[in-house]
Design a protein around this motif. Structure first.
Motif, short mmCIF file in Angstrom:
data_model
loop_
_atom_site.label_atom_id
_atom_site.label_comp_id
_atom_site.label_asym_id
_atom_site.label_seq_id
_atom_site.Cartn_x
_atom_site.Cartn_y
_atom_site.Cartn_z
N ARG A 47 0.83 -1.21 0.00
CA ARG A 47 0.00 0.00 0.00
C ARG A 47 0.86 1.26 0.00
NH1 ARG A 47 -5.56 1.16 1.50
NH2 ARG A 47 -5.70 3.32 0.88
N LEU A 48 1.94 1.26 0.78
CA LEU A 48 2.78 2.45 0.86
C LEU A 48 3.55 2.69 -0.44
CD1 LEU A 48 4.10 2.15 4.50
CD2 LEU A 48 2.43 3.76 3.63
N PHE A 49 4.01 1.62 -1.08
CA PHE A 49 4.76 1.79 -2.32
C PHE A 49 3.84 2.07 -3.51
CE2 PHE A 49 8.52 -0.83 -0.68
CZ PHE A 49 9.16 0.32 -0.26
N ASN A 50 2.65 1.56 -3.49
CA ASN A 50 1.73 1.74 -4.60
C ASN A 50 1.08 3.11 -4.61
OD1 ASN A 50 1.63 -0.19 -6.50
ND2 ASN A 50 -0.25 -1.13 -5.78
N LEU A 51 0.80 3.66 -3.47
CA LEU A 51 0.01 4.87 -3.41
C LEU A 51 0.81 6.16 -3.27
CD1 LEU A 51 -2.94 3.69 -1.19
CD2 LEU A 51 -2.84 3.88 -3.65
N SER A 52 2.12 6.08 -3.21
CA SER A 52 2.90 7.29 -2.99
C SER A 52 2.89 8.21 -4.20
CB SER A 52 4.34 6.93 -2.65
OG SER A 52 4.37 6.30 -1.40
N ASP A 54 -4.28 11.87 -6.39
CA ASP A 54 -5.38 12.14 -5.48
C ASP A 54 -4.83 12.43 -4.09
OD1 ASP A 54 -7.84 12.37 -4.30
OD2 ASP A 54 -8.30 10.22 -4.35
N PRO A 55 -5.09 13.61 -3.50
CA PRO A 55 -4.53 13.94 -2.18
C PRO A 55 -5.02 13.02 -1.06
CG PRO A 55 -6.01 15.69 -2.91
CD PRO A 55 -5.89 14.72 -4.04
N GLU A 56 -6.15 12.35 -1.26
CA GLU A 56 -6.64 11.41 -0.25
C GLU A 56 -5.74 10.19 -0.15
OE1 GLU A 56 -9.50 11.11 1.77
OE2 GLU A 56 -9.74 13.26 1.49
N LYS A 57 -5.14 9.79 -1.27
CA LYS A 57 -4.39 8.55 -1.31
C LYS A 57 -2.88 8.74 -1.20
CE LYS A 57 -7.80 6.06 -3.99
NZ LYS A 57 -8.05 5.29 -5.20
N VAL A 58 -2.40 9.95 -1.25
CA VAL A 58 -0.97 10.20 -1.16
C VAL A 58 -0.52 10.01 0.28
CG1 VAL A 58 0.84 11.94 -1.41
CG2 VAL A 58 -0.95 11.76 -3.12
#
Length: 140
Positions: free
Chosen positions: A88-93, A97-101
């Protein structure tokens, strides 16, 4: 016998997987909002199973072999949880979308590691008790 050291280790693992995730966020999103485990069903399920296995491990103190197996299953479950965090941390960085960063990692990400350490210590103590009982049975 609830006064054994592995009960203390399992209790600390229970606290690390059942109580502390409500206190510490997993990470901080791009807009400055704390992201707790309760927002994702997979995290909730894995933390709940880990907590349940810790409690059942504490309550099955008379069956050391079952307690040892539950400790191993709990370690595997926490490794899966760590893998999900890393994914999750590597995929969403890099998301727009500011919600997912993920702007800052929280202390909640290392809670499964703390749990694994104490589960390993509990399994070591359980193995030591089992070896002691086997050695006494040989003398009879």
């Amino acid at each position: 016998m609830l006064q054994r050291i592995q009960t203390v280790y399992l209790l600390i693992a229970f606290i690390a997987s059942g109580v502390l995730p409500f206190v510490f966020p997993l990470w901080v999103s791009g807009n400055g909002e704390n992201y707790y485990f309760i927002r994702d069903l997979a995290f909730v399920m894995l933390f709940a199973f880990s907590t349940t296995l810790s409690v059942v491990g504490i309550l099955t103190y008379k069956k050391r072999k079952n307690q040892f197996v539950m400790g191993r299953l709990n370690i595997i479950l926490n490794l899966i949880l760590i893998g999900l965090f890393v994914f999750r941390l590597f995929n969403l960085s890099g998301e727009t979308d500011p919600e997912k960063v993920v702007s800052e990692k929280g202390i909640g990400v290392i809670l499964p590691i703390v749990s694994i350490v104490f589960l390993s210590l509990a399994n070591k103590a359980i193995k030591k008790d089992e070896d002691l009982v086997k050695s006494v049975d040989r003398l009879r």
